[in-house]
Design an enzyme around this catalytic site. Sequence first.
Site, short mmCIF file in Angstrom:
data_model
loop_
_atom_site.label_atom_id
_atom_site.label_comp_id
_atom_site.label_asym_id
_atom_site.label_seq_id
_atom_site.Cartn_x
_atom_site.Cartn_y
_atom_site.Cartn_z
CD GLN A 167 -2.96 0.89 2.36
OE1 GLN A 167 -4.04 0.08 1.67
NE2 GLN A 167 -3.06 1.33 3.14
CD GLU A 209 -2.17 7.61 3.17
OE1 GLU A 209 -1.05 7.37 3.15
OE2 GLU A 209 -3.15 7.05 4.01
CG ASP A 246 0.62 0.54 5.52
OD1 ASP A 246 0.68 -0.76 5.86
OD2 ASP A 246 -0.07 1.37 5.71
CD GLU A 289 1.36 1.16 8.79
OE1 GLU A 289 0.27 1.25 8.82
OE2 GLU A 289 2.25 2.06 8.83
CG ASP A 316 -2.79 0.71 10.91
OD1 ASP A 316 -3.46 1.14 11.70
OD2 ASP A 316 -3.07 1.09 9.80
CE LYS A 341 -3.67 4.65 10.42
NZ LYS A 341 -4.09 3.41 9.63
NE ARG A 370 -7.08 5.48 9.46
CZ ARG A 370 -7.86 4.47 9.80
NH1 ARG A 370 -8.37 4.72 11.18
NH2 ARG A 370 -8.05 3.45 9.24
CB SER A 371 -6.49 7.24 3.16
OG SER A 371 -7.63 6.59 3.63
CE LYS A 392 1.49 5.36 6.85
NZ LYS A 392 0.87 3.82 6.99
#
Length: 431
Positions: A167, A209, A246, A289, A316, A341, A370-371, A392
């Site tokens: 990702q 992102e 990730d 991740e 995560d 998060k 977050r996205s 991040k």
Amino acid sequence: MAKIINVIGREIMDSRGNPTVEAEVHLEGGFNGMAAAPSGASTGSREALELRDGDKARYLGKGVLTAVANINGPIRDALMGKDATAQAELDQLMIDLDGTENKDKLGANAILAVSLAAAKAAAAFKGMPLYAHIAELNGTPGQFSMPVPMMNILNGGEHADNNVDIQEFMVQPVGAKTFREALRVGAEIFHSLKKVLQEKGLSTSVGDEGGFAPNLASNADALAMIKVAVEKAGYKLGEDVTLALDCAASEFYKDGQYDLTGEGKVFSANGFSDFLKSLTEEYPIASIEDGLDESDWEGWAYQTQIMGDKIQLVGDDLFVTNTKILKRGIDNNIANSILIKFNQIGSLTETLAAIRMAKEAGYTVVISHRSGETEDATIADLAVATSAGQIKTGSLCRSDRVAKYNQLLRIEEQLGEKAPYRGRSEIKGQA
């Protein structure tokens, strides 16, 4: 006393064009705070519930008017007259009012927006920056550091429309002396990568992102592209800059196997860990991740065993910022780092508890966006306030990502030497 005199909720838009929740908390004396809840694309199944309306005739069912009504109704009623500086009490009031394990009655998005807005209002009341107030809430007043950014410059998986399975491919400017310098290094590599992709006739469209999302033949190709970009920008890979992945492996975990459709390969749990290890031997990857599915604890044990002494293994979807799950991981020697998060757990107090637990166990901490983001930059203050060490928050593109970097620049300017940038030593296994 920082007496709460009003709480307001509203529906706003996030960076993907979906509704999200914003809250305001107003205090006596004209002080107030405002905050918005982010939203994820690849989500852990045990995350606190993001309450959506489900009305398909409105925003494709993604409206948040129910969550907003919960803020303007029961949450407002419960918090009126309360002290905004008593963060733990406010958060517990909302948690008790909800009464469910995963906040599915009021919505984690509603509770979180109010929780963060209250913290901002309290900081305004105390006449201090948000990071200073959060440090006090954390029991670490006056202790700050600037985080090493994990910059997501190449996207695949759920964050992009391409055939790359992993990702996120990220760079970490570990050789920089300050955050400002680290940001410049990342930006120069980002622009260098754009040129490299253009020269190869590849797409320079960006994912959620802000990272590029070209169609590449394999995940190794993505790493090779970044290597060229780093070198063309004038930096040494492994020295000035390390790499981070990730995998978001839960997204391609099917029937007990890891199906990398872009690669045309299917791996067992141990086989996928071995594949990742081989990548770390070919490239200076310092952090991975979600290298396995959130439920594959046996696989995680093997991955930690073969890589945990040298590579930062970040949970995560595995831990979802939840102290109960994190404790199980610590007790079983699973992973060695946690991604934090806010909206996975749904309140500032619970977020701080997860950070403290991780640090006390010797796990590193990575504060994350977050996205689906907004212009809210609270995570920048959180990273500095807790001396998390890493953040991040996307690429050097899209204002919803850059807002966090700009806030970190302001904070570094304010704090100077009181907030050192420690670089490589912040990453597990790299000290």
